[in-house]
Every structure is written in C-alpha cells, then in structure tokens.
Design a protein around this motif. Structure first.
Motif, PDB file in Angstrom:
ATOM      1  N   ARG A 134       0.790  -5.496  11.933  1.00 41.58           N
ATOM      2  CA  ARG A 134       0.515  -5.806  13.345  1.00 41.58           C
ATOM      3  C   ARG A 134       1.329  -4.963  14.317  1.00 41.58           C
ATOM      4  O   ARG A 134       0.801  -4.443  15.282  1.00 41.58           O
ATOM      5  CB  ARG A 134       0.793  -7.280  13.623  1.00 41.58           C
ATOM      6  CG  ARG A 134      -0.158  -8.197  12.868  1.00 41.58           C
ATOM      7  CD  ARG A 134      -0.160  -9.546  13.512  1.00 41.58           C
ATOM      8  NE  ARG A 134      -0.588 -10.570  12.579  1.00 41.58           N
ATOM      9  CZ  ARG A 134      -0.680 -11.844  12.911  1.00 41.58           C
ATOM     10  NH1 ARG A 134      -0.358 -12.246  14.116  1.00 41.58           N
ATOM     11  NH2 ARG A 134      -1.091 -12.734  12.027  1.00 41.58           N
ATOM     12  N   LEU A 135       2.646  -4.835  14.056  1.00 45.31           N
ATOM     13  CA  LEU A 135       3.475  -4.162  15.062  1.00 45.31           C
ATOM     14  C   LEU A 135       3.273  -2.651  15.088  1.00 45.31           C
ATOM     15  O   LEU A 135       3.382  -2.022  16.128  1.00 45.31           O
ATOM     16  CB  LEU A 135       4.952  -4.507  14.857  1.00 45.31           C
ATOM     17  CG  LEU A 135       5.296  -5.968  15.167  1.00 45.31           C
ATOM     18  CD1 LEU A 135       6.774  -6.240  14.927  1.00 45.31           C
ATOM     19  CD2 LEU A 135       4.940  -6.323  16.612  1.00 45.31           C
ATOM     20  N   THR A 136       2.937  -2.049  13.942  1.00 47.10           N
ATOM     21  CA  THR A 136       2.723  -0.599  13.950  1.00 47.10           C
ATOM     22  C   THR A 136       1.276  -0.276  14.300  1.00 47.10           C
ATOM     23  O   THR A 136       0.908   0.888  14.427  1.00 47.10           O
ATOM     24  CB  THR A 136       3.026   0.026  12.583  1.00 47.10           C
ATOM     25  OG1 THR A 136       2.094  -0.544  11.657  1.00 47.10           O
ATOM     26  CG2 THR A 136       4.436  -0.230  12.117  1.00 47.10           C
ATOM     27  N   TRP A 170       6.040 -11.709   4.398  1.00 48.30           N
ATOM     28  CA  TRP A 170       5.152 -11.904   5.556  1.00 48.30           C
ATOM     29  C   TRP A 170       5.646 -11.039   6.727  1.00 48.30           C
ATOM     30  O   TRP A 170       4.877 -10.308   7.338  1.00 48.30           O
ATOM     31  CB  TRP A 170       5.161 -13.395   5.922  1.00 48.30           C
ATOM     32  CG  TRP A 170       4.529 -13.723   7.241  1.00 48.30           C
ATOM     33  CD1 TRP A 170       3.194 -13.812   7.506  1.00 48.30           C
ATOM     34  CD2 TRP A 170       5.205 -13.988   8.476  1.00 48.30           C
ATOM     35  NE1 TRP A 170       2.993 -14.122   8.840  1.00 48.30           N
ATOM     36  CE2 TRP A 170       4.222 -14.233   9.460  1.00 48.30           C
ATOM     37  CE3 TRP A 170       6.541 -14.060   8.853  1.00 48.30           C
ATOM     38  CZ2 TRP A 170       4.525 -14.544  10.780  1.00 48.30           C
ATOM     39  CZ3 TRP A 170       6.849 -14.356  10.179  1.00 48.30           C
ATOM     40  CH2 TRP A 170       5.843 -14.597  11.115  1.00 48.30           C
ATOM     41  N   LEU A 171       6.971 -11.096   6.964  1.00 44.16           N
ATOM     42  CA  LEU A 171       7.529 -10.335   8.078  1.00 44.16           C
ATOM     43  C   LEU A 171       7.367  -8.824   7.845  1.00 44.16           C
ATOM     44  O   LEU A 171       6.931  -8.090   8.731  1.00 44.16           O
ATOM     45  CB  LEU A 171       9.020 -10.680   8.236  1.00 44.16           C
ATOM     46  CG  LEU A 171       9.712 -10.035   9.414  1.00 44.16           C
ATOM     47  CD1 LEU A 171       9.204 -10.616  10.732  1.00 44.16           C
ATOM     48  CD2 LEU A 171      11.228 -10.243   9.326  1.00 44.16           C
ATOM     49  N   GLY A 172       7.668  -8.394   6.628  1.00 41.90           N
ATOM     50  CA  GLY A 172       7.629  -6.955   6.335  1.00 41.90           C
ATOM     51  C   GLY A 172       6.216  -6.410   6.320  1.00 41.90           C
ATOM     52  O   GLY A 172       5.918  -5.407   6.974  1.00 41.90           O
ATOM     53  N   ARG A 173       5.330  -7.073   5.582  1.00 49.01           N
ATOM     54  CA  ARG A 173       3.989  -6.503   5.426  1.00 49.01           C
ATOM     55  C   ARG A 173       3.051  -6.888   6.563  1.00 49.01           C
ATOM     56  O   ARG A 173       2.493  -6.035   7.242  1.00 49.01           O
ATOM     57  CB  ARG A 173       3.382  -6.973   4.097  1.00 49.01           C
ATOM     58  CG  ARG A 173       1.987  -6.403   3.867  1.00 49.01           C
ATOM     59  CD  ARG A 173       1.315  -7.114   2.730  1.00 49.01           C
ATOM     60  NE  ARG A 173       0.089  -6.448   2.322  1.00 49.01           N
ATOM     61  CZ  ARG A 173      -1.102  -6.737   2.810  1.00 49.01           C
ATOM     62  NH1 ARG A 173      -1.225  -7.639   3.756  1.00 49.01           N
ATOM     63  NH2 ARG A 173      -2.177  -6.122   2.374  1.00 49.01           N
ATOM     64  N   ASP A 174       2.901  -8.216   6.767  1.00 45.05           N
ATOM     65  CA  ASP A 174       1.866  -8.658   7.715  1.00 45.05           C
ATOM     66  C   ASP A 174       2.256  -8.398   9.169  1.00 45.05           C
ATOM     67  O   ASP A 174       1.399  -8.042   9.974  1.00 45.05           O
ATOM     68  CB  ASP A 174       1.561 -10.148   7.502  1.00 45.05           C
ATOM     69  CG  ASP A 174       0.893 -10.389   6.154  1.00 45.05           C
ATOM     70  OD1 ASP A 174      -0.056  -9.664   5.845  1.00 45.05           O
ATOM     71  OD2 ASP A 174       1.344 -11.279   5.413  1.00 45.05           O
ATOM     72  N   ILE A 175       3.527  -8.594   9.473  1.00 42.81           N
ATOM     73  CA  ILE A 175       3.914  -8.459  10.882  1.00 42.81           C
ATOM     74  C   ILE A 175       4.395  -7.045  11.198  1.00 42.81           C
ATOM     75  O   ILE A 175       3.821  -6.379  12.064  1.00 42.81           O
ATOM     76  CB  ILE A 175       4.992  -9.505  11.258  1.00 42.81           C
ATOM     77  CG1 ILE A 175       4.472 -10.925  10.950  1.00 42.81           C
ATOM     78  CG2 ILE A 175       5.404  -9.365  12.719  1.00 42.81           C
ATOM     79  CD1 ILE A 175       3.175 -11.298  11.641  1.00 42.81           C
ATOM     80  N   TYR A 186      -8.174  -1.939  12.751  1.00 38.80           N
ATOM     81  CA  TYR A 186      -7.937  -0.598  13.289  1.00 38.80           C
ATOM     82  C   TYR A 186      -8.368   0.461  12.271  1.00 38.80           C
ATOM     83  O   TYR A 186      -9.014   1.453  12.606  1.00 38.80           O
ATOM     84  CB  TYR A 186      -6.451  -0.433  13.652  1.00 38.80           C
ATOM     85  CG  TYR A 186      -6.107   0.989  14.023  1.00 38.80           C
ATOM     86  CD1 TYR A 186      -6.497   1.511  15.254  1.00 38.80           C
ATOM     87  CD2 TYR A 186      -5.433   1.819  13.123  1.00 38.80           C
ATOM     88  CE1 TYR A 186      -6.220   2.829  15.577  1.00 38.80           C
ATOM     89  CE2 TYR A 186      -5.155   3.135  13.435  1.00 38.80           C
ATOM     90  CZ  TYR A 186      -5.554   3.635  14.663  1.00 38.80           C
ATOM     91  OH  TYR A 186      -5.288   4.949  14.970  1.00 38.80           O
ATOM     92  N   LYS A 187      -8.035   0.194  10.993  1.00 39.00           N
ATOM     93  CA  LYS A 187      -8.423   1.153   9.945  1.00 39.00           C
ATOM     94  C   LYS A 187      -9.939   1.221   9.830  1.00 39.00           C
ATOM     95  O   LYS A 187     -10.516   2.286   9.636  1.00 39.00           O
ATOM     96  CB  LYS A 187      -7.808   0.743   8.605  1.00 39.00           C
ATOM     97  CG  LYS A 187      -6.310   0.930   8.564  1.00 39.00           C
ATOM     98  CD  LYS A 187      -5.800   0.529   7.206  1.00 39.00           C
ATOM     99  CE  LYS A 187      -4.292   0.465   7.193  1.00 39.00           C
ATOM    100  NZ  LYS A 187      -3.795  -0.356   6.086  1.00 39.00           N
ATOM    101  N   GLU A 188     -10.579   0.060   9.959  1.00 42.17           N
ATOM    102  CA  GLU A 188     -12.044   0.038   9.875  1.00 42.17           C
ATOM    103  C   GLU A 188     -12.646   0.824  11.041  1.00 42.17           C
ATOM    104  O   GLU A 188     -13.602   1.593  10.863  1.00 42.17           O
ATOM    105  CB  GLU A 188     -12.538  -1.420   9.857  1.00 42.17           C
ATOM    106  CG  GLU A 188     -14.034  -1.530   9.706  1.00 42.17           C
ATOM    107  CD  GLU A 188     -14.521  -2.765   8.953  1.00 42.17           C
ATOM    108  OE1 GLU A 188     -13.707  -3.601   8.526  1.00 42.17           O
ATOM    109  OE2 GLU A 188     -15.747  -2.873   8.787  1.00 42.17           O
TER     110      GLU A 188
END
Ligand SMILES: Nc1ncnc2c1ncn2[C@@H]1O[C@H](COP(=O)(O)OP(=O)(O)O)[C@@H](O)[C@H]1O
Ligand SMILES: [Mg+2]
Length: 233
Positions: A82-84, A73-78, A90-92
């Motif tokens: 979100r943080l980058t 969760w921290l690596g992928r989702d956050i 944003y992609k859409e």
C-alpha cells in the motif's frame, strides 16, 4: 488519470479509497454494490457489481492479518504494497496499459485504488467494465474441436510472443485469465505482466512454469504452445 477520495459501500460497510480514474469513466455511485459470491468461489478475489454502470469491482484481500501476523502484515501488505503504491490493482492497471499499447484486447478500466484505512483488509480495488456474452478461455477451448483448438493455440502464442518481443511475459498465464467474445476475439483479463529476466535459465524456468499452470488440457497442445514460444524465452 485523476486522483480522488471515493467512498464505496461493500456489504453495508462504507469504505474510503484513494482512486485514480480517467475523466471519461462513468461516475460510480456510492450505493450498495451487489456481491457476486459465485465469482468469489472461482477466484482468490472478491467481486461486487454495479448494474447501473455495468461495473465489476475486484477487491484483493491482504495476505496477512494484523492480529495474527502483525509484522508480516505490516511489512508486506502495508509497507511493500500500500505505501509504496505497488498494490495489485496498480499492477493490473499498468499491465493492461502495456497490452493495450501492443494493440491487444483488454477490458476498459473505470478506476483503481487503494484503501485508506489500514485495517480495511480489502486493500486493493480495481473497477472495470463487466464483459457480457463472453466465456472464459478454458470453457471456450473445451468446446472446440481438435483443429480449432490448434488454431486457438496459435492465436494465443502469437499474442504471448508479441509481448515477449516487447520484453515482457504474463506472470499468471492461464485460460481462466482471458475471455473470448462472440466474435472469437481473445480479451485479456486479470493482467499482470512483468519484464522478462535477462538470464536464459530463468526464462526457461518461466516458460516451464507457464505451461504447467496454463490450464490447457492435453499435452499435445501444451507442447504446441511450447514450440511456438521457446524461441522467444
Ligand atoms: N471484466 C470482466 N467481465 C466479465 N467477467 C470477468 C471480468 N473479470 C473477471 N471476470 C470473471 O471472473 C473470473 C475471475 O477473475 P480474475 O480477474 O481472474 O480474478 P482473480 O484475480 O481472483 O484470479 C474470471 O475467470 C472471469 O470468469
Ligand atoms: Mg485470475
């Protein structure tokens, strides 16, 4: 695009998002938004509607839960989403801009943004105009006779070819990711375009994958699409 903090109420929960919106977009009220469970059932996102501005909110849920899979969760989702700043909405938004730049039909975007609270699982928010009197590409295709289906495949391939000539492809090209209006115009929704890879092998694999996932019933039509697209992939 203006950046601001905005609160929305989804299912009685007030949630804050950092949103980017155009100055011309109608201001979105903070009132309760109407859930659309019938759309949620057909898709992986969560939809809410605001009748006053005819705005459809598409919320994408985080893939992992902090309680069950903290590190993922921290690596992928956050961190990586979100943080980058490379979250789904944003992609859409950037994909839509590429299609619009080519003169293809897309849906007006009201705003897009990211949840401020890391524990709000609906991390990505995309608000767009709801198009009425349209059907999905799949429904439209099913209703056509053979000759018109073939013409539709030509129209679709012309637009995908134009995108490929600009150096991009649709990551998720299928008939439920486009709408057709009453003037028979094709309108791109759920846009996610990516740069075409340089490797011929990878481009070939992309084309194969695209055809397999196209939701086009009938191998003859898929082959027609392949024949049109192959020189550009
Ligand atoms: N702007 C819109 N106006 C009308 N219907 C829409 C709009 N955007 C999406 N839909 C409907 O919602 C469905 C799912 O939307 P989509 O953006 O593809 O979600 P997901 O990312 O979950 O696949 C579409 O197939 C279409 O029927
Ligand atoms: Mg979709």
């Amino acid at each position: 695009m203006l950046k601001k903090l905005q609160r929305f109420r989804f299912s009685q929960q007030p949630c804050w998002y950092l949103v980017h919106g155009g100055p011309a977009a109608p201001s979105l009220s903070l009132e309760e938004l109407e859930p659309l469970p019938e759309l949620d059932r057909q898709s992986s996102s969560h939809f809410y509607f605001q009748a006053q501005t005819s705005t459809l909110f598409k919320l994408v849920r985080d893939k992992y839960s902090p309680r069950e899979d903290f590190w993922r969760w921290l690596g992928r989702d956050i961190i990586s989403k979100r943080l980058t700043g490379s979250y789904d909405a944003y992609k859409e938004f950037t994909s839509r801009r590429i299609l619009e730049g080519l003169g293809q039909n897309t849906v007006a975007v009201r705003c897009y943004g990211v949840a401020l609270n890391f524990l709000n699982p609906l991390g990505s928010l995309y608000a767009m105009e709801r198009l009425d009197n349209c059907v999905t590409g799949h429904t439209y295709f099913e209703r056509l006779d053979e000759a018109r289906r073939s013409t539709f495949i030509d129209t679709l391939s012309a637009q995908v070819t134009e995108l490929a000539q600009a150096g991009y492809y649709h990551r998720d090209l299928h008939l439920d990711n486009l709408l057709v209006d009453h003037q028979q115009r094709l309108i791109w929704i759920d846009t996610h375009v990516k740069a075409l890879p340089a490797s011929a092998k990878k481009r070939q694999a992309l084309l194969d994958n695209m055809l397999t996932n196209s939701r086009i019933d009938g191998s003859g039509y898929r082959e027609q699409l392949r024949a049109r697209l192959a020189p550009y992939f």
